[in-house]
Design an enzyme around this catalytic site. Structure first.
Site, PDB file in Angstrom:
ATOM      1  N   LEU A  64       4.338   3.807  -1.294  1.00 33.23           N
ATOM      2  CA  LEU A  64       4.778   4.462  -2.535  1.00 33.23           C
ATOM      3  C   LEU A  64       5.238   3.450  -3.588  1.00 33.23           C
ATOM      4  O   LEU A  64       4.753   3.451  -4.728  1.00 33.23           O
ATOM      5  CB  LEU A  64       5.930   5.429  -2.184  1.00 33.23           C
ATOM      6  N   VAL A  65       6.150   2.571  -3.204  1.00 31.42           N
ATOM      7  CA  VAL A  65       6.704   1.624  -4.173  1.00 31.42           C
ATOM      8  C   VAL A  65       5.686   0.521  -4.473  1.00 31.42           C
ATOM      9  O   VAL A  65       5.520   0.102  -5.622  1.00 31.42           O
ATOM     10  CB  VAL A  65       8.031   1.028  -3.650  1.00 31.42           C
TER      11      VAL A  65
ATOM     12  N   LYS B  24       5.221  21.732   0.570  1.00 27.91           N
ATOM     13  CA  LYS B  24       5.484  23.097   1.071  1.00 27.91           C
ATOM     14  C   LYS B  24       5.236  24.138  -0.028  1.00 27.91           C
ATOM     15  O   LYS B  24       4.673  25.200   0.234  1.00 27.91           O
ATOM     16  CB  LYS B  24       6.940  23.203   1.564  1.00 27.91           C
TER      17      LYS B  24
ATOM     18  N   TRP C 232      14.552  23.539   3.637  1.00 33.70           N
ATOM     19  CA  TRP C 232      15.302  23.256   4.869  1.00 33.70           C
ATOM     20  C   TRP C 232      16.743  22.890   4.523  1.00 33.70           C
ATOM     21  O   TRP C 232      16.987  22.057   3.660  1.00 33.70           O
ATOM     22  CB  TRP C 232      14.643  22.116   5.645  1.00 33.70           C
TER      23      TRP C 232
ATOM     24  N   THR D 261      17.858   4.505  -4.918  1.00 32.85           N
ATOM     25  CA  THR D 261      18.157   5.847  -4.414  1.00 32.85           C
ATOM     26  C   THR D 261      16.828   6.464  -3.924  1.00 32.85           C
ATOM     27  O   THR D 261      15.831   5.757  -3.794  1.00 32.85           O
ATOM     28  CB  THR D 261      18.749   6.722  -5.525  1.00 32.85           C
TER      29      THR D 261
ATOM     30  N   ASP E  27      21.451  19.447   7.141  1.00 30.19           N
ATOM     31  CA  ASP E  27      21.582  19.065   5.728  1.00 30.19           C
ATOM     32  C   ASP E  27      21.547  17.554   5.527  1.00 30.19           C
ATOM     33  O   ASP E  27      21.321  17.075   4.427  1.00 30.19           O
ATOM     34  CB  ASP E  27      22.936  19.567   5.192  1.00 30.19           C
TER      35      ASP E  27
ATOM     36  N   SER F  73       0.818  -1.222   0.000  1.00 30.96           N
ATOM     37  CA  SER F  73       0.000   0.000   0.000  1.00 30.96           C
ATOM     38  C   SER F  73       0.850   1.270   0.000  1.00 30.96           C
ATOM     39  O   SER F  73       0.317   2.370   0.000  1.00 30.96           O
ATOM     40  CB  SER F  73      -0.904   0.011   1.241  1.00 30.96           C
TER      41      SER F  73
ATOM     42  N   TYR G  58      17.966   2.920  10.951  1.00 35.01           N
ATOM     43  CA  TYR G  58      17.430   2.423   9.670  1.00 35.01           C
ATOM     44  C   TYR G  58      18.536   1.725   8.888  1.00 35.01           C
ATOM     45  O   TYR G  58      18.338   0.643   8.332  1.00 35.01           O
ATOM     46  CB  TYR G  58      16.886   3.633   8.900  1.00 35.01           C
TER      47      TYR G  58
HETATM   48  N1  LIG Z   1      10.846   6.115  -0.310  1.00 30.14           N
HETATM   49  C1  LIG Z   1      12.129   6.121  -0.572  1.00 30.14           C
HETATM   50  O1  LIG Z   1      12.712   7.162  -0.955  1.00 30.14           O
HETATM   51  C2  LIG Z   1      12.935   4.853  -0.452  1.00 30.14           C
HETATM   52  C3  LIG Z   1      14.271   4.874  -0.874  1.00 30.14           C
HETATM   53  C4  LIG Z   1      15.018   3.705  -0.784  1.00 30.14           C
HETATM   54  C5  LIG Z   1      14.457   2.546  -0.306  1.00 30.14           C
HETATM   55  N2  LIG Z   1      13.170   2.555   0.115  1.00 30.14           N
HETATM   56  C6  LIG Z   1      12.609   1.293   0.624  1.00 30.14           C
HETATM   57  O2  LIG Z   1      11.554   0.911  -0.229  1.00 30.14           O
HETATM   58  C7  LIG Z   1      10.565   0.200   0.498  1.00 30.14           C
HETATM   59  C8  LIG Z   1       9.203   0.832   0.248  1.00 30.14           C
HETATM   60  O3  LIG Z   1       9.256   2.177   0.697  1.00 30.14           O
HETATM   61  P1  LIG Z   1       8.031   3.162   0.463  1.00 30.14           P
HETATM   62  O4  LIG Z   1       8.614   4.504   0.240  1.00 30.14           O
HETATM   63  O5  LIG Z   1       7.066   2.570  -0.494  1.00 30.14           O
HETATM   64  O6  LIG Z   1       7.405   3.187   1.938  1.00 30.14           O
HETATM   65  P2  LIG Z   1       5.970   3.725   2.401  1.00 30.14           P
HETATM   66  O7  LIG Z   1       5.298   4.464   1.311  1.00 30.14           O
HETATM   67  O8  LIG Z   1       6.201   4.413   3.693  1.00 30.14           O
HETATM   68  O9  LIG Z   1       5.176   2.379   2.660  1.00 30.14           O
HETATM   69  C9  LIG Z   1       5.541   1.548   3.721  1.00 30.14           C
HETATM   70  C10 LIG Z   1       4.740   0.278   3.585  1.00 30.14           C
HETATM   71  O10 LIG Z   1       5.109  -0.593   4.653  1.00 30.14           O
HETATM   72  C11 LIG Z   1       3.934  -1.005   5.341  1.00 30.14           C
HETATM   73  N3  LIG Z   1       4.271  -1.228   6.746  1.00 30.14           N
HETATM   74  C12 LIG Z   1       4.950  -0.398   7.586  1.00 30.14           C
HETATM   75  N4  LIG Z   1       5.038  -0.942   8.803  1.00 30.14           N
HETATM   76  C13 LIG Z   1       4.407  -2.160   8.739  1.00 30.14           C
HETATM   77  C14 LIG Z   1       4.163  -3.191   9.672  1.00 30.14           C
HETATM   78  N5  LIG Z   1       4.587  -3.111  10.942  1.00 30.14           N
HETATM   79  N6  LIG Z   1       3.462  -4.272   9.252  1.00 30.14           N
HETATM   80  C15 LIG Z   1       3.024  -4.375   7.985  1.00 30.14           C
HETATM   81  N7  LIG Z   1       3.251  -3.431   7.042  1.00 30.14           N
HETATM   82  C16 LIG Z   1       3.932  -2.334   7.419  1.00 30.14           C
HETATM   83  C17 LIG Z   1       2.954   0.146   5.163  1.00 30.14           C
HETATM   84  O11 LIG Z   1       1.612  -0.302   5.360  1.00 30.14           O
HETATM   85  P3  LIG Z   1       0.424   0.772   5.653  1.00 30.14           P
HETATM   86  O12 LIG Z   1       0.176   1.503   4.346  1.00 30.14           O
HETATM   87  O13 LIG Z   1      -0.725  -0.046   6.057  1.00 30.14           O
HETATM   88  O14 LIG Z   1       0.950   1.687   6.717  1.00 30.14           O
HETATM   89  C18 LIG Z   1       3.226   0.512   3.709  1.00 30.14           C
HETATM   90  O15 LIG Z   1       2.579  -0.379   2.836  1.00 30.14           O
HETATM   91  C19 LIG Z   1      10.985   0.248   1.961  1.00 30.14           C
HETATM   92  O16 LIG Z   1      11.598  -0.968   2.302  1.00 30.14           O
HETATM   93  C20 LIG Z   1      11.993   1.389   2.005  1.00 30.14           C
HETATM   94  O17 LIG Z   1      12.921   1.200   3.026  1.00 30.14           O
HETATM   95  C21 LIG Z   1      12.390   3.674   0.019  1.00 30.14           C
END
Ligand SMILES: NC(=O)c1ccc[n+]([C@@H]2O[C@H](COP(=O)([O-])OP(=O)(O)OC[C@H]3O[C@@H](n4cnc5c(N)ncnc54)[C@H](OP(=O)(O)O)[C@@H]3O)[C@@H](O)[C@H]2O)c1
Length: 354
Positions: free
Chosen positions: A51-52, A227, A241, A204, A310, A49, A176
């Site tokens: 972003l990815v 913002k 920021w 990234t 930063d 659910s 993290y």
């Molecule tokens: N965003 C970035 O810039 C970025 C960059 C590099 C790597 N990543 C990695 O890419 C992956 C996806 O990131 P994202 O940006 O898509 O994250 P996100 O939008 O914050 O989504 C996080 C997802 O994890 C689920 N989640 C969190 N805690 C949970 C729990 N305790 N039990 C079950 N589900 C849980 C959330 O469910 P709910 O929707 O129900 O809360 C949501 O589906 C992550 O592993 C992140 O570390 C992200």
């Protein structure tokens, strides 16, 4: 796929014919024994659910539908993956053959600085539960998500896949970073002891529709978009920021989704792979803010609040390994992806995560 985020399990059946077998390959000394799977694939996406996860849903539905693949997208409403029993239950229920593991506690610089303990404990716990539950239901492949922000703070550039464990991460997000690094330890262990083909990708900074646009807790780009949107409405300056000088590579969530599908279907190494645009695509935060201003047609002034941190100055990553595999992969131009994301945010302002 229905756009309703409230529905907690998304089932997408894409046919029943046998999926193509994944060939055995030996890379960097790791021969994958369990990479071959010839029956129908049931792909479970944790964090489906987010972003990815939403980007993968879109690509699976609109572009990369394959016979023999069934897709299940989980949110935290289906199971709290910090809880071992709930994790085992949801894996027993769906019995995936393949897993894309995205679920994580995720946040921008300021949320990380406030919560290193939470980031460490949540993510370590989720990852241990998910990988072990996948192993217990005999899932043949797991693709987990690391991040370029977990690399050593003091390093040489560009960063590559061999450098993850070379030194301490930046202080701002050590919780993290260490938790994410341990996924690579898990993967190596599963391979050595069980022959499992569990691997990881290293994106990234990701951005796109369905991002977390929260100004305090989100990542830099969605925060700037939010913002600027408010500043435009209120006729106030856009406050960036920090100094604006740190540099970042950004990947559009839909490009990342396409690449993760390729990894799931075709990448046969246990060792991670960086999923990134090229080094030459890196932009400063100031340049990114100026691009947001243009994308939203913001008319006000842009100012910097240098009292704010930063974070890490840069984490320039090499995508040479990816380019060796996919030399012709076409990334969406940053300006277009940013414009599409801004348009999505404006059109979905009331319901966007913020
Ligand atoms: N965003 C970035 O810039 C970025 C960059 C590099 C790597 N990543 C990695 O890419 C992956 C996806 O990131 P994202 O940006 O898509 O994250 P996100 O939008 O914050 O989504 C996080 C997802 O994890 C689920 N989640 C969190 N805690 C949970 C729990 N305790 N039990 C079950 N589900 C849980 C959330 O469910 P709910 O929707 O129900 O809360 C949501 O589906 C992550 O592993 C992140 O570390 C992200």
């Amino acid at each position: 796929m229905c756009a309703c985020a409230a529905a907690s399990v998304f089932l997408l059946r894409t046919g029943s014919a046998a999926a193509a077998a994944v060939p055995k390959v030996a890379v960097s000394g790791l021969l994958l024994l369990h990479g071959c799977h010839t029956g129908p694939r049931r792909v479970l996406v944790t964090g489906g659910s987010g972003l990815v996860g939403r980007a993968i849903q879109h690509v699976v539905q609109e572009e990369e539908r394959k016979d023999g693949e069934e897709w299940i997208f989980l949110s935290s409403k289906d199971a709290n993956l910090m809880n071992k029993e709930e994790t085992q239950a949801v894996f027993q229920k769906h019995k995936p053959t393949h897993v894309i593991h995205l679920a994580a506690l995720v946040g921008g610089l300021f949320k990380n600085m406030r919560g290193n303990l939470d980031f460490w404990r949540h993510n370590l716990c989720i990852n241990d539960n998910v990988l072990q539950a996948a192993h217990e239901v005999d899932a043949v492949k797991v693709v987990s998500c690391l991040s370029t922000c977990i690399f050593p703070d003091k390093t040489t550039y560009p960063i590559d896949e061999t450098m993850i464990h070379n030194g301490p991460p930046h202080d701002s997000n050590f919780g993290y970073s260490y938790a994410k690094r341990m996924i690579d330890v898990h993967n190596r262990g599963y391979f050595e002891q069980t022959g499992r083909s569990y691997t990881s990708v290293i994106p990234t900074n990701v951005f796109g529709p369905h991002d977390n646009f929260n100004i305090e807790d989100g990542h830099v780009l969605p925060g700037l978009i939010h913002k600027a949107y408010i500043a435009q409405k209120e006729g106030k300056p856009l406050v960036v920021w920090g100094s604006g000088s740190p540099r970042r590579q950004f990947i559009y969530s839909l490009d990342l989704a396409r690449l993760i599908l390729w990894v799931l279907r075709n990448y046969n190494e246990v060792e991670p792979i960086i999923l990134s645009v090229g080094e030459e695509e890196e932009v400063s935060i100031k340049e990114a803010a100026e691009k947001v201003v243009r994308a939203l047609d913001f008319k006000g002034e842009l100012v910097h609040d240098t009292s704010k941190s930063d974070g890490q100055f840069k984490k320039t990553a090499s995508n040479a390994k990816l380019m060796r595999y996919l030399p012709n992969f076409a990334f969406t131009p940053f300006d277009k992806a940013l414009k599409d994301t801004c348009d999505w945010f404006v059109a979905n302002y009331d319901n966007a995560r913020k």
